[in-house]
Design an enzyme around this catalytic site. Structure first.
Site, PDB file in Angstrom:
ATOM      1  N   THR A 139     -29.201   0.186  12.028  1.00 55.68           N
ATOM      2  CA  THR A 139     -27.827   0.225  11.415  1.00 55.68           C
ATOM      3  C   THR A 139     -27.121  -1.199  11.386  1.00 55.68           C
ATOM      4  OG1 THR A 139     -27.867   2.446  12.339  1.00 55.68           O
ATOM      5  CG2 THR A 139     -25.647   1.425  12.032  1.00 55.68           C
ATOM      6  N   PRO A 195     -23.143  -3.456  10.581  1.00 47.50           N
ATOM      7  CA  PRO A 195     -21.909  -3.248  10.404  1.00 47.50           C
ATOM      8  C   PRO A 195     -21.529  -2.481   9.043  1.00 47.50           C
ATOM      9  CG  PRO A 195     -22.170  -5.263  11.397  1.00 47.50           C
ATOM     10  CD  PRO A 195     -23.609  -4.774  11.146  1.00 47.50           C
ATOM     11  N   TYR A 203     -40.293   3.401   4.425  1.00 47.70           N
ATOM     12  CA  TYR A 203     -41.167   4.547   4.742  1.00 47.70           C
ATOM     13  C   TYR A 203     -41.367   4.741   6.171  1.00 47.70           C
ATOM     14  CZ  TYR A 203     -45.970   6.615   5.778  1.00 47.70           C
ATOM     15  OH  TYR A 203     -46.548   7.439   6.281  1.00 47.70           O
ATOM     16  N   GLU A 260     -37.120  11.138  16.043  1.00 54.55           N
ATOM     17  CA  GLU A 260     -35.782  10.956  16.553  1.00 54.55           C
ATOM     18  C   GLU A 260     -35.116  12.282  16.448  1.00 54.55           C
ATOM     19  OE1 GLU A 260     -33.533   7.714  15.063  1.00 54.55           O
ATOM     20  OE2 GLU A 260     -32.206   7.793  16.469  1.00 54.55           O
ATOM     21  N   HIS A 301     -13.729  26.113  32.335  1.00 55.86           N
ATOM     22  CA  HIS A 301     -13.443  25.343  33.524  1.00 55.86           C
ATOM     23  C   HIS A 301     -11.973  24.938  33.599  1.00 55.86           C
ATOM     24  CE1 HIS A 301     -17.886  24.967  33.997  1.00 55.86           C
ATOM     25  NE2 HIS A 301     -17.711  24.461  35.042  1.00 55.86           N
TER      26      HIS A 301
END
Ligand SMILES: Cc1cc2nc3c(=O)[nH]c(=O)nc-3n(C[C@H](O)[C@H](O)[C@H](O)COP(=O)(O)OP(=O)(O)OC[C@H]3O[C@@H](n4cnc5c(N)ncnc54)[C@H](O)[C@@H]3O)c2cc1C
Length: 380
Positions: A129, A131, A235, A244, A340
């Site tokens: 990644t 900016p 690739y 991932e 909660h």
């Protein structure tokens, strides 16, 4: 059809116990402190390496302990039990940084870049990644210009997990023209002159993981560090995303599972109007929906993993599993905080962290919308 139990056997149970003990001994007592500090100590990698945890699922030739796909899943699930997605993500940066080296690297590169990372002596990260380019991977602009036996790299990488601590960055660079064919992967040593790192970026969740921006200013990287051939990077990146996305789906399912368990316990104990809140049908039904979603999501993810493990292409299915598990963890963590009440908003309650940590899962490793783009191309 395979049943739930069949995915895991004796080997997986041993792995689970190893990771469980490690988490209990080395992480759980310190997790709240590290979360507040916004980082965990560097030596946790060395400890995890020495305990054999970093090597789980990697080839023995490079210091790992190979096994089927469920060995890694069992390890990730137990690591998530520490209750900090940031620690799991931080230790897990090697699982996105190393696979491209194994997939595209030469024998010499694998022997150089992999064993020190699996031993926990060096930390690997992945830099895709930028900016100005996240989802649009084919548009990355960091340039690597070949000069004799080096590449001169200029540009910047954004939101890099373990970016502050990393010693080596598996980095996407542009060596050719525009588009996906101009992208290559270089392993860049963080000691290289011209390589610099921002401070830790402040985040909504994953507090214990360091996330950084990395800058390259005439960074001279040996051409020997090129993975595969020039132009093969895209690739390599796409192949890596499959793994991932599976890991992120497992993290989402575990986040939802823990949020469910916390909610079941809380609903049994917390009283309102002279009865446990589990006595209200609306609460019980909420818990039932949470349990149903968690189980369906986990089963689907395991099924897709089993097919990947059997060598089947599951590009559409893993995108579906990532989206589905994140949809489930979004809903379940939201409802867990609701059950909660005010305490769910307090930091000493695990559901507060699960809710924050969860938010990144449908953004990182390809956003929900990008997953839908992939799926739509395959079903239309
Ligand atoms: C905590 C954290 C850790 C990270 N770790 C790493 C890391 O280790 N290495 C790394 O390389 N990156 C990492 N990332 C980056 C992450 O992968 C990107 O943030 C993600 O891919 C999205 O890219 P972007 O942020 O540029 O969003 P953008 O691509 O700008 O997207 C913005 C919005 O537009 C939508 N959008 C974009 N294109 C389309 C389209 N074609 N159709 C429909 N909608 C679209 C997106 O879905 C999103 O909702 C990390 C990010 C975070 C927050």
């Amino acid at each position: 059809m395979k049943g739930f139990q069949e995915y895991f056997g004796e080997t997986h149970n041993i792995v689970r116990q190893t990771v469980h003990k490690f988490v209990e001994r080395e992480i759980s007592p310190f997790v709240d402190e590290w979360e507040e500090q916004g980082e965990f100590p560097r030596d946790l990698y060395a400890k995890a390496g020495a305990a054999g945890i970093l090597g789980i699922g990697y080839p023995e030739a490079y210091g790992g302990s190979a096994g089927d796909i469920f060995v890694k899943i069992a390890a990730t699930e137990e690591l998530m039990r520490c209750g900090s997605g940031g620690i799991a993500a931080g230790l897990g940066s090697i699982d996105i940084g190393i696979p491209p080296v194994l997939a595209l690297g030469t024998e010499a590169q694998k022997s150089r870049f992999v064993p020190p990372v699996l031993r926990g002596e060096k930390i690997a990260a992945l830099g895709i990644t930028e900016p100005d380019a996240g989802s649009d991977v084919a548009n990355i602009q960091t340039k690597a210009v070949r000069k004799n036996d080096h590449y001169v790299v200029n540009g910047s990488k954004m939101f890099i997990t373990s970016g502050v601590k990393a010693n080596q960055l598996t980095c996407a660079v542009r060596t050719g023209g525009e588009g996906s064919r101009g992208i290559s992967l270089l392993v860049i040593d963080s000691d290289t002159p011209g390589y610099s790192v921002s401070g830790r970026l402040k985040k909504m969740g994953w507090w214990a993981s360091d996330t950084a921006q990395i800058f390259f200013d005439d960074c001279r990287v040996p051409a020997l560090n090129l993975l595969g051939k020039e132009g093969q990077g895209f690739y390599g990146i796409m192949e890596n995303f499959q793994n991932e996305r599976l890991q992120l789906a497992i993290m989402a399912n575990m986040t939802a599972q823990m949020a469910l368990e916390e909610s079941l316990n809380y609903a049994r104990e917390r009283k309102a109007f002279n009865r446990p809140i589990a006595g209200f049908q609306v609460t019980r039904h909420k818990l039932v929906d949470m349990a149903t979603m968690v189980e369906a999501s986990r089963e689907f993810t395991y099924r897709v993993a089993a097919k990947i493990g059997a060598g089947e292409k599951q590009v559409k299915e893993i995108s579906m599993a990532k989206n589905f598990s994140c949809m489930v963890s979004d809903k379940v963590t939201y409802d867990a905080v609701q059950i909660h009440g005010g305490f769910g908003y307090m930091r000493e309650y695990l559901v507060e962290r699960l809710y924050r940590d969860n938010r990144i899962l449908s953004i990182g490793g390809g956003t929900q919308e990008i997953m839908k783009e992939i799926i739509s191309k395959m079903i239309l």
